[in-house]
Design a protein around this motif. Structure first.
Motif, PDB file in Angstrom:
ATOM      1  N   SER A 103       0.945   3.852  -3.725  1.00  0.00           N
ATOM      2  CA  SER A 103       0.391   4.775  -3.176  1.00  0.00           C
ATOM      3  C   SER A 103       1.353   5.789  -2.642  1.00  0.00           C
ATOM      4  N   SER A 119      -2.843   5.590   5.037  1.00  0.00           N
ATOM      5  CA  SER A 119      -2.789   6.671   4.922  1.00  0.00           C
ATOM      6  C   SER A 119      -1.877   7.743   5.685  1.00  0.00           C
ATOM      7  N   LEU A 138      -8.272   4.831  -0.092  1.00  0.00           N
ATOM      8  CA  LEU A 138      -7.375   4.248   0.379  1.00  0.00           C
ATOM      9  C   LEU A 138      -8.027   3.008   1.468  1.00  0.00           C
ATOM     10  N   PHE A 139      -9.364   3.478   2.051  1.00  0.00           N
ATOM     11  CA  PHE A 139      -9.862   2.171   1.916  1.00  0.00           C
ATOM     12  C   PHE A 139     -11.127   1.799   1.497  1.00  0.00           C
ATOM     13  N   GLY A 181      -4.652   0.527  -2.260  1.00  0.00           N
ATOM     14  CA  GLY A 181      -5.491  -0.576  -1.664  1.00  0.00           C
ATOM     15  C   GLY A 181      -5.898  -1.405  -1.724  1.00  0.00           C
ATOM     16  N   ALA A 198      -8.755  -1.409  -0.124  1.00  0.00           N
ATOM     17  CA  ALA A 198      -8.307  -1.883   0.961  1.00  0.00           C
ATOM     18  C   ALA A 198      -9.638  -3.171   1.452  1.00  0.00           C
ATOM     19  N   MET A 249       0.925  -1.445   0.104  1.00  0.00           N
ATOM     20  CA  MET A 249       0.270  -0.573   0.097  1.00  0.00           C
ATOM     21  C   MET A 249       0.700   0.741   0.201  1.00  0.00           C
ATOM     22  N   ALA A 277      -4.060  -0.089   6.065  1.00  0.00           N
ATOM     23  CA  ALA A 277      -5.106   0.794   5.260  1.00  0.00           C
ATOM     24  C   ALA A 277      -4.544   2.929   6.023  1.00  0.00           C
TER      25      ALA A 277
END
Length: 166
Positions: free
Chosen positions: A66, A102, A140-141, A81, A144, A62, A98
């Motif tokens: 990212s 983040s 991102l969440f 994610g 995921a 991740m 995540a």
């Protein structure tokens, strides 16, 4: 140091047949049979075993994806994610990864932006840094959750429902 595990029933033996053709052999393709009872090496590793391998791989993937695709605000974090959630395999691990990503990626971008003279965030193409962070965290969440959801039920820690025909 490699760890050698012996079989409880004595040494393991494997019967192998080898075809050898030396240049000065009187017979072509001579056959030799031997028994190999060397110890079996199960694994080699360090003294530090990784307890939550899925979580570590999820966090690393991740953060890496990212960070490399930060310039695509929505889809880069969504892709990161999804890949990290797929490797995490479980909901808790995916959301923990995540959360770490983040925080880590915006912190790395903020620190790297400080090295630039002037220090403006013009690379975000019209977004403020706070807007980019919100967009990054949300996608991102969501990514995921998508990555974990793409796994079969048994790998997500949920019981599988049998198929019934009515």
């Amino acid at each position: 140091m490699p760890e050698i595990i012996e079989s409880p029933n004595g040494p393991l033996s494997v019967r192998r047949e080898v075809i050898v053709t030396p240049s000065d052999a009187p017979l072509p393709n001579a056959r030799f049979t031997y028994v190999d009872d060397s110890p079996v090496i199960v694994r080699s590793g360090s003294d530090l075993p990784i307890e939550n391998r899925g979580l570590v791989i999820a966090v690393m993937s991740m953060v890496a994806i990212s960070f490399l695709t930060f310039w695509v605000p929505l889809f880069g974090a969504l892709l990161a994610g999804a890949v990290g959630g797929f490797f995490a395999r479980r909901w808790g691990r995916a959301f923990t990864a995540a959360a770490v990503a983040s925080v880590a990626v915006p912190a790395m971008l903020f620190v790297l932006n400080g090295f630039k003279p002037g220090g403006s965030m013009a690379f975000l193409l019209g977004l403020t840094f706070a807007q980019w962070i919100v967009m990054h965290v949300v996608s991102l969440f969501v990514g995921a959750a998508t990555g974990v959801y793409s796994r079969p039920l048994s790998e997500r820690g949920l019981p599988e429902k049998p198929l019934t025909l009515e």
